[in-house]
Design a protein around this motif. Sequence first.
Motif, short mmCIF file in Angstrom:
data_model
loop_
_atom_site.label_atom_id
_atom_site.label_comp_id
_atom_site.label_asym_id
_atom_site.label_seq_id
_atom_site.Cartn_x
_atom_site.Cartn_y
_atom_site.Cartn_z
N HIS A 144 96.08 -27.66 -37.26
CA HIS A 144 95.82 -26.40 -37.94
C HIS A 144 94.45 -25.80 -37.60
O HIS A 144 93.98 -24.90 -38.31
CB HIS A 144 95.98 -26.58 -39.45
CG HIS A 144 97.41 -26.79 -39.84
ND1 HIS A 144 98.31 -25.75 -39.96
CD2 HIS A 144 98.11 -27.92 -40.10
CE1 HIS A 144 99.49 -26.24 -40.29
NE2 HIS A 144 99.40 -27.55 -40.37
N GLY A 145 93.82 -26.28 -36.54
CA GLY A 145 92.62 -25.63 -36.01
C GLY A 145 91.31 -25.96 -36.69
O GLY A 145 90.33 -25.23 -36.52
N PHE A 146 91.25 -27.06 -37.43
CA PHE A 146 89.98 -27.46 -38.03
C PHE A 146 89.10 -28.09 -36.96
O PHE A 146 89.59 -28.73 -36.02
CB PHE A 146 90.20 -28.45 -39.18
CG PHE A 146 90.54 -27.78 -40.47
CD1 PHE A 146 89.59 -27.61 -41.46
CD2 PHE A 146 91.82 -27.31 -40.70
CE1 PHE A 146 89.89 -26.98 -42.65
CE2 PHE A 146 92.15 -26.69 -41.89
CZ PHE A 146 91.19 -26.52 -42.87
N HIS A 147 87.79 -27.93 -37.12
CA HIS A 147 86.82 -28.50 -36.20
C HIS A 147 86.17 -29.71 -36.85
O HIS A 147 85.73 -29.64 -38.01
CB HIS A 147 85.73 -27.48 -35.86
CG HIS A 147 86.25 -26.26 -35.19
ND1 HIS A 147 86.45 -26.19 -33.84
CD2 HIS A 147 86.66 -25.08 -35.70
CE1 HIS A 147 86.94 -25.00 -33.54
NE2 HIS A 147 87.08 -24.31 -34.65
N ARG A 160 83.20 -40.43 -44.71
CA ARG A 160 84.38 -39.60 -44.47
C ARG A 160 84.11 -38.72 -43.27
O ARG A 160 82.97 -38.30 -43.04
CB ARG A 160 84.70 -38.71 -45.68
CG ARG A 160 85.11 -39.46 -46.93
CD ARG A 160 86.48 -40.11 -46.77
NE ARG A 160 86.96 -40.73 -47.99
CZ ARG A 160 86.75 -41.99 -48.32
NH1 ARG A 160 86.07 -42.79 -47.53
NH2 ARG A 160 87.24 -42.47 -49.45
N LEU A 161 85.15 -38.45 -42.52
CA LEU A 161 85.07 -37.51 -41.42
C LEU A 161 85.17 -36.10 -42.00
O LEU A 161 86.07 -35.80 -42.78
CB LEU A 161 86.20 -37.75 -40.42
CG LEU A 161 86.31 -39.18 -39.88
CD1 LEU A 161 87.50 -39.29 -38.93
CD2 LEU A 161 85.02 -39.59 -39.18
N ALA A 162 84.25 -35.23 -41.61
CA ALA A 162 84.16 -33.89 -42.18
C ALA A 162 84.69 -32.85 -41.20
O ALA A 162 84.37 -32.89 -40.01
CB ALA A 162 82.71 -33.57 -42.54
N PHE A 163 85.51 -31.94 -41.73
CA PHE A 163 86.13 -30.88 -40.92
C PHE A 163 85.89 -29.53 -41.57
O PHE A 163 85.69 -29.43 -42.79
CB PHE A 163 87.64 -31.15 -40.80
CG PHE A 163 87.97 -32.39 -40.04
CD1 PHE A 163 88.29 -32.33 -38.69
CD2 PHE A 163 87.97 -33.62 -40.68
CE1 PHE A 163 88.58 -33.49 -38.00
CE2 PHE A 163 88.27 -34.78 -39.99
CZ PHE A 163 88.58 -34.72 -38.63
N HIS A 164 85.95 -28.49 -40.75
CA HIS A 164 85.63 -27.13 -41.21
C HIS A 164 86.47 -26.15 -40.40
O HIS A 164 86.67 -26.33 -39.21
CB HIS A 164 84.14 -26.90 -40.96
CG HIS A 164 83.55 -25.71 -41.63
ND1 HIS A 164 82.22 -25.43 -41.54
CD2 HIS A 164 84.08 -24.71 -42.38
CE1 HIS A 164 81.95 -24.33 -42.22
NE2 HIS A 164 83.08 -23.88 -42.73
N LYS A 165 86.94 -25.11 -41.08
CA LYS A 165 87.64 -24.02 -40.39
C LYS A 165 87.25 -22.71 -41.04
O LYS A 165 87.20 -22.59 -42.26
CB LYS A 165 89.16 -24.21 -40.46
CG LYS A 165 89.93 -23.13 -39.72
CD LYS A 165 91.42 -23.38 -39.74
CE LYS A 165 92.14 -22.25 -39.00
NZ LYS A 165 93.59 -22.45 -39.03
N ILE A 166 87.01 -21.75 -40.18
CA ILE A 166 86.66 -20.39 -40.63
C ILE A 166 87.83 -19.49 -40.28
O ILE A 166 88.32 -19.52 -39.16
CB ILE A 166 85.38 -19.88 -39.96
CG1 ILE A 166 84.23 -20.87 -40.24
CG2 ILE A 166 85.06 -18.48 -40.42
CD1 ILE A 166 83.01 -20.62 -39.40
#
Length: 166
Positions: A144-147, A160-166
């Motif tokens: 779903h395109g999270f970085h 925890r592994l951290a992800f972000h999407k704008i």
Amino acid sequence: MTTKPQFTVRPATEADLPTIMQLVKSAIQIMHNSGNTGQWKDGYPGKDIIMDDITSHTCYILMSEGKAVGSFALKPGSDPTYSKIYNGAWLNDEPYYVVHRVTSLPETHGTFAAVLNYSFGICSNIRIDTFCDNTIMRHLLEKHGFHYCGIIHVANGDERLAFHKI
């Protein structure tokens, strides 16, 4: 031809607590079956955490054909566990929301897409974290395109592994 399930999202109420706790048990079983036995252990998330999500109006139920098939929390930042990120950086410092405690039934597919569709309708800046062994969630985040942004530590100190999407 298989049709995709249609989901609706509604705020959870106190009456939904037993249903959400069953969804939590289902999510834990899904994680264990995929080799992720280290996340959501020792009674986490318990009734008190879910009730706090409900009473703070940040807990939601995914419905399909009149049946609860998933749940999640969508909380506005700033999240204290996201204040320090290691070995990386967030994509921006703008106001954000965090998706937490995603559950679903094992036979229901597409719930994460429904969670994201709802969440991005609230805020265009979403952060999420997951346990390193949660291969299902990591796959969904990539799909779903999270970085991937780095590592955060939750309240008990676990990474925890951290992800972000704008």
